[in-house]
Design an enzyme around this catalytic site. Structure first.
Site, PDB file in Angstrom:
ATOM      1  N   VAL A  14       2.599   1.766  -7.122  1.00  0.00           N
ATOM      2  CA  VAL A  14       1.758   0.608  -7.456  1.00  0.00           C
ATOM      3  C   VAL A  14       1.762   0.359  -8.968  1.00  0.00           C
ATOM      4  CG1 VAL A  14      -0.539  -0.419  -7.279  1.00  0.00           C
ATOM      5  CG2 VAL A  14       0.286   1.056  -5.443  1.00  0.00           C
ATOM      6  N   GLU A 128     -10.693  -4.098  -5.577  1.00  0.00           N
ATOM      7  CA  GLU A 128     -10.217  -4.902  -4.438  1.00  0.00           C
ATOM      8  C   GLU A 128      -9.007  -4.250  -3.756  1.00  0.00           C
ATOM      9  OE1 GLU A 128     -11.332  -8.181  -3.016  1.00  0.00           O
ATOM     10  OE2 GLU A 128     -10.099  -7.004  -1.662  1.00  0.00           O
ATOM     11  N   GLY A 133      -4.801  -3.448   0.832  1.00  0.00           N
ATOM     12  CA  GLY A 133      -3.652  -3.794  -0.026  1.00  0.00           C
ATOM     13  C   GLY A 133      -3.833  -5.155  -0.668  1.00  0.00           C
ATOM     14  N   ILE A 135      -4.731  -8.009   0.685  1.00  0.00           N
ATOM     15  CA  ILE A 135      -5.689  -8.952   1.299  1.00  0.00           C
ATOM     16  C   ILE A 135      -6.970  -9.001   0.461  1.00  0.00           C
ATOM     17  CG2 ILE A 135      -6.997  -9.532   3.387  1.00  0.00           C
ATOM     18  CD1 ILE A 135      -5.214  -7.680   4.967  1.00  0.00           C
ATOM     19  N   GLY A 186       7.266   2.702   0.309  1.00  0.00           N
ATOM     20  CA  GLY A 186       6.114   2.732  -0.609  1.00  0.00           C
ATOM     21  C   GLY A 186       4.785   2.470   0.068  1.00  0.00           C
ATOM     22  N   ASP A 200      -7.223   7.962   5.243  1.00  0.00           N
ATOM     23  CA  ASP A 200      -7.113   6.756   4.418  1.00  0.00           C
ATOM     24  C   ASP A 200      -7.956   5.616   5.031  1.00  0.00           C
ATOM     25  OD1 ASP A 200      -5.412   5.247   2.235  1.00  0.00           O
ATOM     26  OD2 ASP A 200      -5.291   4.013   4.034  1.00  0.00           O
ATOM     27  N   LYS A 204     -11.431   3.734   3.582  1.00  0.00           N
ATOM     28  CA  LYS A 204     -11.532   2.270   3.458  1.00  0.00           C
ATOM     29  C   LYS A 204     -12.734   1.732   4.238  1.00  0.00           C
ATOM     30  CE  LYS A 204      -6.592   1.691   2.650  1.00  0.00           C
ATOM     31  NZ  LYS A 204      -5.281   1.563   3.302  1.00  0.00           N
ATOM     32  N   GLY A 301       2.137  -1.399   0.063  1.00  0.00           N
ATOM     33  CA  GLY A 301       3.383  -1.787  -0.602  1.00  0.00           C
ATOM     34  C   GLY A 301       3.114  -2.219  -2.023  1.00  0.00           C
TER      35      GLY A 301
HETATM   36  P1  NAP Z   1       2.151   7.403  -6.565  1.00  0.00           P
HETATM   37  O1  NAP Z   1       3.423   6.643  -6.342  1.00  0.00           O
HETATM   38  O2  NAP Z   1       2.074   8.811  -6.103  1.00  0.00           O
HETATM   39  O3  NAP Z   1       1.825   7.315  -8.120  1.00  0.00           O
HETATM   40  C1  NAP Z   1       0.850   8.094  -8.755  1.00  0.00           C
HETATM   41  C2  NAP Z   1       1.074   8.000 -10.266  1.00  0.00           C
HETATM   42  O4  NAP Z   1       0.022   8.701 -10.913  1.00  0.00           O
HETATM   43  C3  NAP Z   1       2.388   8.625 -10.742  1.00  0.00           C
HETATM   44  O5  NAP Z   1       2.958   7.831 -11.749  1.00  0.00           O
HETATM   45  C4  NAP Z   1       1.947   9.972 -11.330  1.00  0.00           C
HETATM   46  O6  NAP Z   1       2.752  10.419 -12.409  1.00  0.00           O
HETATM   47  C5  NAP Z   1       0.563   9.626 -11.858  1.00  0.00           C
HETATM   48  N1  NAP Z   1      -0.313  10.792 -11.910  1.00  0.00           N
HETATM   49  C6  NAP Z   1      -0.812  11.495 -10.855  1.00  0.00           C
HETATM   50  N2  NAP Z   1      -1.594  12.495 -11.300  1.00  0.00           N
HETATM   51  C7  NAP Z   1      -1.589  12.421 -12.649  1.00  0.00           C
HETATM   52  C8  NAP Z   1      -2.203  13.163 -13.694  1.00  0.00           C
HETATM   53  N3  NAP Z   1      -2.989  14.218 -13.420  1.00  0.00           N
HETATM   54  N4  NAP Z   1      -1.982  12.786 -14.986  1.00  0.00           N
HETATM   55  C9  NAP Z   1      -1.209  11.714 -15.266  1.00  0.00           C
HETATM   56  N5  NAP Z   1      -0.590  10.966 -14.319  1.00  0.00           N
HETATM   57  C10 NAP Z   1      -0.781  11.320 -13.037  1.00  0.00           C
HETATM   58  O7  NAP Z   1       0.928   6.629  -5.863  1.00  0.00           O
HETATM   59  P2  NAP Z   1       0.828   5.077  -5.473  1.00  0.00           P
HETATM   60  O8  NAP Z   1       1.407   4.845  -4.122  1.00  0.00           O
HETATM   61  O9  NAP Z   1       1.282   4.235  -6.621  1.00  0.00           O
HETATM   62  O10 NAP Z   1      -0.753   4.957  -5.275  1.00  0.00           O
HETATM   63  C11 NAP Z   1      -1.628   4.922  -6.380  1.00  0.00           C
HETATM   64  C12 NAP Z   1      -3.049   4.616  -5.888  1.00  0.00           C
HETATM   65  O11 NAP Z   1      -3.057   3.342  -5.254  1.00  0.00           O
HETATM   66  C13 NAP Z   1      -3.580   5.602  -4.846  1.00  0.00           C
HETATM   67  O12 NAP Z   1      -4.951   5.757  -5.011  1.00  0.00           O
HETATM   68  C14 NAP Z   1      -3.292   4.889  -3.517  1.00  0.00           C
HETATM   69  O13 NAP Z   1      -4.159   5.293  -2.492  1.00  0.00           O
HETATM   70  C15 NAP Z   1      -3.568   3.464  -3.928  1.00  0.00           C
HETATM   71  N6  NAP Z   1      -2.932   2.439  -3.106  1.00  0.00           N
HETATM   72  C16 NAP Z   1      -1.630   2.536  -2.792  1.00  0.00           C
HETATM   73  C17 NAP Z   1      -1.018   1.535  -2.052  1.00  0.00           C
HETATM   74  C18 NAP Z   1       0.427   1.600  -1.655  1.00  0.00           C
HETATM   75  O14 NAP Z   1       0.862   0.740  -0.874  1.00  0.00           O
HETATM   76  N7  NAP Z   1       1.203   2.572  -2.137  1.00  0.00           N
HETATM   77  C19 NAP Z   1      -1.777   0.425  -1.648  1.00  0.00           C
HETATM   78  C20 NAP Z   1      -3.146   0.360  -2.004  1.00  0.00           C
HETATM   79  C21 NAP Z   1      -3.702   1.363  -2.739  1.00  0.00           C
HETATM   80  P3  NAP Z   1       4.329  10.791 -12.207  1.00  0.00           P
HETATM   81  O15 NAP Z   1       4.982   9.475 -11.847  1.00  0.00           O
HETATM   82  O16 NAP Z   1       4.785  11.307 -13.497  1.00  0.00           O
HETATM   83  O17 NAP Z   1       4.361  11.763 -11.080  1.00  0.00           O
HETATM   84  N1  HSE Z   2      -1.194   4.420   2.378  1.00  0.00           N
HETATM   85  C1  HSE Z   2      -1.951   3.215   2.473  1.00  0.00           C
HETATM   86  C2  HSE Z   2      -1.596   2.492   3.741  1.00  0.00           C
HETATM   87  C3  HSE Z   2      -1.653   2.339   1.285  1.00  0.00           C
HETATM   88  O1  HSE Z   2      -0.601   2.860   4.386  1.00  0.00           O
HETATM   89  O2  HSE Z   2      -2.315   1.577   4.133  1.00  0.00           O
HETATM   90  C4  HSE Z   2      -2.534   1.124   1.202  1.00  0.00           C
HETATM   91  O3  HSE Z   2      -3.854   1.464   0.915  1.00  0.00           O
END
Ligand code: NAP
Ligand code: HSE
Length: 430
Positions: A14, A128, A133, A135, A186, A200, A204, A301
């Site tokens: 993200v 939000e 995601g 929405i 992703g 998860d 939510k 995503g």
């Molecule tokens: P991710 O790909 O695992 O990215 C996490 C990032 O945080 C990485 O860049 C990581 O660094 C960094 N990080 C983690 N711990 C750290 C620390 N202690 N110090 C400094 N940096 C740190 O996760 P993501 O999928 O982007 O998700 C991020 C958040 O958004 C989560 O809360 C997730 O639930 C939420 N979210 C995700 C989605 C989705 O579709 N993926 C949708 C809605 C909400 P490195 O890159 O160096 O490892």
């Molecule tokens: N892992 C979460 C999902 C990301 O699959 O819905 C969005 O919050």
């Protein structure tokens, strides 16, 4: 035009999409009237390959370069997990920095404390992207639907499990391979058991429940089941009966309080939720004035999530947004126990294929005050002398159903109670 300076905590799936959208600009400043400048992005590993090219000097491994940086106006937390996210968000808010987060885990577990810190310092906390995601859902509940008493929220709210269930249903695809695809696209959390075991979705629905019903929701007060027990046969049998299977998260006002639940459900094929496929999410809200409302879109995503994150950032930057805070004017509801939930049930069991078996099963259900709507003998294995039985019940009390399920497991003629899935009720469609 005013420039608002942004610091990112996290540059993963993200975070990279958010950074790219800021750097590409795409007319965002013209539409919003503010220019965003990316100042710092904190990560764990500087050597990791990133999907975005950043100007020199932006990456850091020290989160204090973001939360303690006087040149940053808005901190965007995209690290995930409870810690260190909670401490970093608290530090940023205490010092008066506004925070935008997509982190449902920290918000569901510690959101109340964070909102208090925000109101103490006058900073804004918006989240939000943490639910649904791309929405828009939290801001509409806080703003556009404020005139309504919300009676029910029912949602497909985890993209990963909806993607897995859709592929299992359509192509009978193998669970592990499909989960691998969801990770590559992703959608999945860093630890995907958070998705498949229903955590998860639980985080939510806790956030939604708190916002829509003004009730503090301890996450251990929410009934939770994941999708691990669902297999291809359940989809086949459900389809024959006119249903599909979805992981549903619900928060519903009942006579005894607020019932929150996350579990797989049979959903009638003729209602809107049945055709929400892949990583799409749908949130169905029932308000006393607006009636039923369905919000649908990409629930996971990188780009859809970046859309929600940047919507909050721009709202704060334009000083037009209101924080997605608890509606403190509502009287809180007590939490209702899952044992008081009533619904129809789908029971799949493997039983001995011999005379008198059905009578024993029917008696056990009848003794627990559960009335049978239909029984179908599905696949029969003549070598082992066993058959798959699918029983649909009329509406029954959860406590009675669980008691009957325990007794059925103890029957000698029942080899295994393979699955017990609740059926979502949609008024006239059943
Ligand atoms: P991710 O790909 O695992 O990215 C996490 C990032 O945080 C990485 O860049 C990581 O660094 C960094 N990080 C983690 N711990 C750290 C620390 N202690 N110090 C400094 N940096 C740190 O996760 P993501 O999928 O982007 O998700 C991020 C958040 O958004 C989560 O809360 C997730 O639930 C939420 N979210 C995700 C989605 C989705 O579709 N993926 C949708 C809605 C909400 P490195 O890159 O160096 O490892
Ligand atoms: N892992 C979460 C999902 C990301 O699959 O819905 C969005 O919050």
């Amino acid at each position: 035009m005013r420039t608002v300076r942004i610091g990112l905590l996290g540059l993963g799936v993200v975070g990279s999409a958010v950074a790219k959208a800021i750097l590409d600009e795409r007319g965002m400043s013209q539409r919003s009237g503010v220019r965003l400048e990316l100042v710092k992005a904190a990560v764990r590993d500087l050597s990791k390959q990133r999907s975005v090219d950043l100007p020199d000097g932006i990456l850091t491994t020290n989160p204090a370069d973001v939360v303690g940086n006087p040149d940053i106006d808005i901190v965007v937390e995209l690290m995930g997990g409870e810690n260190p996210a909670f401490d970093l968000i608290s530090r940023a808010l205490s010092s008066g920095k506004h925070v935008v987060s997509a982190n449902k885990e920290v918000l569901a577990k510690r959101g109340g404390e964070l909102l208090e810190t925000a109101s103490g310092s006058g900073a804004k906390l918006m989240y939000e992207a943490s639910v649904g995601g791309g929405i828009p859902i939290l801001n509409p509940i806080s703003d556009d639907l404020l005139a309504n008493r919300i009676d029910s929220i029912r949602a497909i709210i985890n993209g990963t499990t909806n993607y897995i269930l859709t592929r299992m249903s359509g192509e009978s695809a193998a669970y592990d391979a499909v989960l691998g695809d969801a990770q590559r696209l992703g959608y999945a959390e860093a630890d995907p058991t958070a998705d498949v075991d229903g955590f998860d979705a639980l985080y939510k629905i806790a956030i939604l429940g708190q916002l829509a019903f003004g009730t503090s929701v301890p996450i251990d007060g929410i009934h939770r089941e994941g999708i691990g027990r669902i297999d291809a046969r359940d989809f086949r049998y459900a389809d024959e009966l006119g249903y599909t299977i979805k992981l549903i998260a619900a928060a519903q006002r009942t006579d005894v309080g607020l019932l929150l639940r996350v579990h797989p459900s049979l959903v009638p094929l003729d209602v809107p939720m049945a055709s929400v496929n892949g990583a799409m999410n749908m949130v169905e809200i029932e308000g006393d004035l607006v009636g039923p409302l369905w919000l649908q879109g990409a629930g996971a995503g990188p780009s859809p999530t970046a859309s929600a994150v940047l919507g909050d950032v721009l709202n704060i930057a334009r000083e037009l947004g209101s924080p997605a805070a608890e509606n403190s004017s509502q009287s809180p509801l007590p939490l209702a126990p899952m044992s008081g939930h009533t619904c129809q049930y789908y029971i799949r069991l493997t039983a001995a294929d011999q005379p008198g078996v059905l009578a024993q099963i029917a008696k056990m259900l009848g003794d627990a005050n559960i009335s049978i709507r239909s029984v179908i003998q599905m696949d029969t294995d003549e070598t082992s002398g066993r058959a798959d039985l699918v029983i649909m019940t009329h509406s029954a009390l959860e406590a009675n159903m669980q008691e009957a399920a325990d007794r059925l497991r103890g029957l000698e003629v029942v080899v295994e109670l393979d699955n017990l899935i609740r059926v979502e009720s949609y008024g006239q469609s059943q």
